[in-house]
Design an enzyme around this catalytic site. Structure first.
Site, PDB file in Angstrom:
ATOM      1  N   ASP A  38      -6.121  31.122  16.934  1.00  0.00           N
ATOM      2  CA  ASP A  38      -6.672  30.272  18.003  1.00  0.00           C
ATOM      3  C   ASP A  38      -5.657  29.996  19.119  1.00  0.00           C
ATOM      4  OD1 ASP A  38      -8.621  30.033  15.945  1.00  0.00           O
ATOM      5  OD2 ASP A  38      -7.651  28.222  15.209  1.00  0.00           O
ATOM      6  N   GLU A 246     -18.433  29.665  17.882  1.00  0.00           N
ATOM      7  CA  GLU A 246     -17.304  28.736  17.954  1.00  0.00           C
ATOM      8  C   GLU A 246     -16.269  29.226  18.956  1.00  0.00           C
ATOM      9  OE1 GLU A 246     -15.656  28.769  13.994  1.00  0.00           O
ATOM     10  OE2 GLU A 246     -14.505  30.591  14.387  1.00  0.00           O
TER      11      GLU A 246
END
Length: 356
Positions: A38, A246
């Site tokens: 991420d 997401e």
């Protein structure tokens, strides 16, 4: 970074074979030797600061700095969950840092210690502040920004016209959804139900102390079996009984908002990135026909949860994401590849690339 409003972009339209060029006189090779999931890059003046999940941090987040996206310095851990206002108890994920009025604000996900019903997934989103991009970051309050009544992760923030918008993903946990895909999997005897994560947006108070109004559903997996099949590969490959939407990241080009997002299991090979467009920061968003724009290619797998930054010379738009290779095994490492929004409005990522 999410503050980026793109008015004019150029990019090399030929797919790179070995890494990519970043500005004048500076090159890098994928993957970077930074073990982040991420990844998020903040460009502050002439320096870049990269934050991410993991990377050796214990119950918190670390940061790397670079003047050129090539050489990176480990600045150490800059956020600790046990700070004086810390409310988390593990699962510190997906930090993003924004500079506002001379301060640096870190939005992140963590497991909330307030858990009276003892949920396995009790993730919420908080915000911490620091005077420098290298911290130390301290939570602004001893609780999450808000509690929508379900677990949430992957904060992304957009500022425009005096308003602040928060984007997040509702977790799959305890969220079974009926669809042609779930019925197909049930008939095959694979799964009784399919849980899904959805992306929401909500206006946030400008001091980040809470939200204004109710969250708006922006993106979800397709209901029909023959639409955007790439978003269902975690199910159709019999990997897991979940479909994800997401890791959203929003930016604006001219009068159009682009929201990039990731689908499939973050821990699997089919993790991939698509995008949707809108004329408003809170939608409605329409998914693009040329999705996915980033996916496995045989050499690199598990490509997803991206952010965006610009090259040092300001000419190239860059997609920063994590992925895996056979050589690195299951560990997630950072990749950077050129991307652009073409004149016809299509978003294209020239990756994943990897050094031979």
């Amino acid at each position: 970074m999410t503050l980026l409003v793109v008015s004019c972009m150029t990019a090399n339209t030929a797919r790179a074979q070995q890494g990519a060029a970043v500005g004048a006189g500076s090159t890098y090779s994928n993957p970077l030797s930074i073990a982040f999931g991420d990844p998020f890059v903040l460009k502050d003046g002439d320096m870049y600061f990269m934050y991410g999940t993991g990377g050796g941090a214990k119950d918190g987040f670390s940061v790397y700095s670079s003047p050129d996206l090539k050489s990176w310095k480990d600045e150490g851990q800059v956020y600790f969950g046990n700070n004086k206002n810390g409310w988390g108890t593990g699962a510190y994920w997906a930090p993003e840092v924004y500079k506002r009025n001379g301060k640096y604000y870190m939005f992140y996900s963590a497991q909330w210690r307030h858990n009276p019903t003892k949920e396995e997934e009790n993730f919420k989103i908080g915000v911490a502040v620091a005077d420098k991009p290298t911290g130390p970051f301290v939570d602004m309050q001893d609780k999450p920004i808000f509690d929508p009544g379900y677990p949430i992760i992957d904060a992304n923030v957009w500022f425009e016209n005096g308003k602040t918008y928060l984007y997040y993903s509702r977790c799959c946990y305890k969220h079974p959804v009926k669809s042609e895909v779930s019925e197909w999997a049930r008939k095959k005897g694979w799964y009784k139900e399919i849980e899904e994560s959805w992306v929401y947006g909500v206006e946030m108070k400008n001091d980040f102390s809470g939200v204004i109004g109710e969250p708006v559903l922006l993106l979800r997996p397709p209901v029909k079996m023959d639409i955007a099949e790439w978003e269902s590969r975690s199910v159709t490959s019999r990997e897991v009984n979940r479909r994800w939407t997401e890791g959203s990241f929003i930016f604006k080009k001219e009068d159009t908002y682009y929201m990039m997002y990731s689908a499939n299991n973050f821990d699997g090979q089919n993790y991939a990135v698509g995008y949707a467009t809108s004329k408003s920061p809170l939608g409605p968003f329409v998914k693009a026909a040329n999705n996915p724009v980033l996916q496995k290619n045989g050499r690199v797998t598990g490509t997803g949860h991206n952010s965006i930054t610009m090259s040092p010379d300001g000419k190239d738009m860059l997609c920063v994401y994590h992925g895996r290779t056979k050589a690195t095994g299951h560990e997630r490492l950072v990749f950077i590849d050129k991307m652009e929004v073409r004149k016809d409005g299509k978003l294209v990522v020239y990756g994943p690339t990897m050094k031979d």
